[in-house]
Design a protein around this motif. Structure first.
Motif, PDB file in Angstrom:
ATOM      1  N   SER A 113       0.859  -1.180   0.000  1.00  0.00           N
ATOM      2  CA  SER A 113       0.000   0.000   0.000  1.00  0.00           C
ATOM      3  C   SER A 113       0.898   1.234   0.000  1.00  0.00           C
ATOM      4  CB  SER A 113      -0.905   0.003   1.244  1.00  0.00           C
ATOM      5  OG  SER A 113      -0.119   0.018   2.427  1.00  0.00           O
ATOM      6  N   TRP A 116       2.986   0.298  -2.994  1.00  0.00           N
ATOM      7  CA  TRP A 116       2.052  -0.025  -4.078  1.00  0.00           C
ATOM      8  C   TRP A 116       2.344   0.837  -5.302  1.00  0.00           C
ATOM      9  CZ3 TRP A 116      -0.420  -3.134  -6.801  1.00  0.00           C
ATOM     10  CH2 TRP A 116      -1.605  -2.864  -7.502  1.00  0.00           C
ATOM     11  N   GLU A 117       2.722   2.091  -5.095  1.00  0.00           N
ATOM     12  CA  GLU A 117       3.102   2.942  -6.222  1.00  0.00           C
ATOM     13  C   GLU A 117       4.337   2.376  -6.932  1.00  0.00           C
ATOM     14  OE1 GLU A 117       1.271   5.458  -7.406  1.00  0.00           O
ATOM     15  OE2 GLU A 117      -0.151   4.862  -5.832  1.00  0.00           O
ATOM     16  N   LYS A 164       3.239  -0.630  -8.953  1.00  0.00           N
ATOM     17  CA  LYS A 164       2.550  -0.223 -10.183  1.00  0.00           C
ATOM     18  C   LYS A 164       3.548   0.266 -11.231  1.00  0.00           C
ATOM     19  CE  LYS A 164      -0.552   2.458  -8.150  1.00  0.00           C
ATOM     20  NZ  LYS A 164      -1.714   3.378  -8.011  1.00  0.00           N
ATOM     21  N   SER A 200      -6.782  -5.381 -10.007  1.00  0.00           N
ATOM     22  CA  SER A 200      -6.930  -3.947  -9.732  1.00  0.00           C
ATOM     23  C   SER A 200      -7.112  -3.187 -11.032  1.00  0.00           C
ATOM     24  CB  SER A 200      -5.690  -3.418  -8.992  1.00  0.00           C
ATOM     25  OG  SER A 200      -5.726  -2.009  -8.884  1.00  0.00           O
ATOM     26  N   ASP A 201      -8.024  -2.204 -11.027  1.00  0.00           N
ATOM     27  CA  ASP A 201      -8.188  -1.353 -12.199  1.00  0.00           C
ATOM     28  C   ASP A 201      -7.197  -0.190 -12.194  1.00  0.00           C
ATOM     29  OD1 ASP A 201      -9.211   0.272 -10.215  1.00  0.00           O
ATOM     30  OD2 ASP A 201     -11.272   0.289 -11.000  1.00  0.00           O
ATOM     31  N   GLU A 202      -6.259  -0.203 -11.226  1.00  0.00           N
ATOM     32  CA  GLU A 202      -5.225   0.823 -11.178  1.00  0.00           C
ATOM     33  C   GLU A 202      -4.021   0.467 -12.047  1.00  0.00           C
ATOM     34  OE1 GLU A 202      -4.187   2.208  -7.195  1.00  0.00           O
ATOM     35  OE2 GLU A 202      -6.060   1.343  -6.451  1.00  0.00           O
ATOM     36  N   ILE A 203      -4.009  -0.733 -12.592  1.00  0.00           N
ATOM     37  CA  ILE A 203      -2.889  -1.138 -13.445  1.00  0.00           C
ATOM     38  C   ILE A 203      -3.372  -1.264 -14.887  1.00  0.00           C
ATOM     39  CG2 ILE A 203      -1.696  -2.307 -11.561  1.00  0.00           C
ATOM     40  CD1 ILE A 203      -2.664  -4.953 -12.629  1.00  0.00           C
ATOM     41  N   ASP A 204      -2.424  -1.305 -15.827  1.00  0.00           N
ATOM     42  CA  ASP A 204      -2.760  -1.346 -17.247  1.00  0.00           C
ATOM     43  C   ASP A 204      -3.650  -2.549 -17.558  1.00  0.00           C
ATOM     44  OD1 ASP A 204      -1.250   0.898 -17.608  1.00  0.00           O
ATOM     45  OD2 ASP A 204       0.503  -0.166 -18.399  1.00  0.00           O
ATOM     46  N   GLY A 260       0.020  -5.951  -4.221  1.00  0.00           N
ATOM     47  CA  GLY A 260      -1.099  -5.029  -4.129  1.00  0.00           C
ATOM     48  C   GLY A 260      -1.795  -5.011  -2.791  1.00  0.00           C
ATOM     49  N   ASN A 313      -1.452  -8.522 -11.783  1.00  0.00           N
ATOM     50  CA  ASN A 313      -0.653  -8.345 -10.559  1.00  0.00           C
ATOM     51  C   ASN A 313      -0.619  -9.609  -9.698  1.00  0.00           C
ATOM     52  OD1 ASN A 313      -3.468  -7.665  -9.975  1.00  0.00           O
ATOM     53  ND2 ASN A 313      -2.760  -7.105  -7.924  1.00  0.00           N
TER      54      ASN A 313
END
Length: 353
Positions: free
Chosen positions: A156, A160-161, A164, A203-207, A233, A212
């Motif tokens: 987190s 997490w950044e 990503k 996660s919808d935060e990755i391409d 993640g 992941n």
């Protein structure tokens, strides 16, 4: 032999640990620190007493003309930075993986050999005393081996950044998997013949084309099989975040994790809580002939000390002109396996090696 001037590229977690090693060792002199982040390079320079800093790798390489380049950046820069460094006549340390494709990795291996420069890839488990003992015991268990390993990281915030950012160039089973597939190859000393894998995007935060979570199974010519799982993640479970277990006809050996830190902690990537060895031999009544053995690893080096061991390996290779051809080829081969696993995920079929 005079101290070797080293340019450190990348000032994050790994770059910081390696820079501390160079700073402390008589055999190295830091010529400069280069990072795209002004905060990271200035922080590290200040910590170590004030080394020159650079924002652009090419400029730093030209200005410092180093004997050694230490590459600790994101994987998508590795091949270019290694190639430029070798062309400039420098020896190279590069964090794993060596490149993002097998063709690039093999080309760099060939270039290092042609240039007669040392190329060391950051397989930190190869210098870890407990992991070396783990591999040694596994080799006594007979064949075939069943190797079960994972590294699930519940991340987190900044971690997490970072994950990503890493996933912009490769999946968790590629980035981390090269370590553990390399361990499996050392344990079996056999040829990998096929690999299967599955993956999931959690996660919808990755391409959209990235995942992941991944799980691979590699089969070897001697009948051994290896399983490796990796997930990154905030959604990842820590119930089974740390499995390092090898089974053979004569018994099994496991790294136990009683002393391990939280899974997103950098120490948790290498730290062991000890080794448990179980023997399958039984007496006439069917009872086991000896109890499980516990191997104490509480005196193992921390992360910075392990990075120092890697840099001592590099220094010794340069000083004594060690033959690193096997080391480099092992790195290419482990990359070949995990990239085949990535293909298996994306195309939905087993890949023959």
């Amino acid at each position: 032999m005079k101290a070797l001037d080293v340019l450190v590229a990348g000032c994050g977690n790994m770059g910081t640990s390696h820079a501390r090693a160079y700073h402390a060792m008589d055999g190295f002199n830091i010529a400069g620190l280069v990072s795209r982040s002004p905060e990271s390079r200035e922080r590290l320079s200040q910590e170590l007493g004030g080394y020159p800093t650079y924002a652009v790798f090419e400029n730093a390489l030209k200005a410092t003309q180093p004997d050694v380049v230490s590459i600790n950046t994101y994987p998508d820069t590795h091949a270019s930075y290694v190639e430029q460094s070798l062309a400039a006549g420098a020896h190279v340390f590069v964090e794993k993986p060596l490149a993002t494709t097998v063709a690039e990795a093999q080309a760099l291996a060939d270039l290092a050999a042609k240039a007669q420069r040392k190329l060391v890839i950051g397989y930190i488990l190869r210098v870890h005393p407990a992991w070396k003992q783990f591999i040694s015991i596994a080799r006594t268990l007979g064949k075939p081996l069943v190797m079960r390993m994972n590294l699930n990281q519940q991340s987190s915030g900044d971690q997490w950044e970072t994950h990503k950012s890493l996933m912009q160039s490769m999946s968790p089973i590629v980035d981390c998997g090269v370590h553990y597939v390399d361990v499996m190859c050392q344990m079996t000393r056999s040829v990998p013949v096929r690999v299967s894998a599955i993956g999931a995007r959690l996660s919808d935060e990755i391409d959209p084309d990235m995942y992941n979570y991944g799980n691979l199974v590699v089969s070897f010519a001697d009948g051994s099989v290896g399983w490796y799982e990796a997930g990154w993640g905030p959604m990842m479970s820590e119930t089974a975040s740390f499995v390092k277990d090898v089974i053979g006809p004569r018994g099994c050996v496991s790294i136990i994790d009683e002393a391990k830190e939280q899974s997103d902690d950098i120490e948790g990537h290498t730290q062991t809580g000890g080794l448990r060895v179980h023997y399958s031999e039984r007496d006439e009544s069917g009872a086991f002939t000896q109890p499980d053995a516990l191997v104490d690893t509480s005196d193992e080096p921390d992360h910075d000390a392990l990075c120092a061991l890697e840099q001592q390996f590099l220094l010794d290779a340069i000083t004594y002109d060690a033959d690193l051809s096997e080391h480099v080829q092992d790195a290419v081969n482990s990359l070949r396996i995990v990239l085949a696993a990535d293909t298996a995920v994306r195309e939905g079929h087993t890949v023959d090696l």
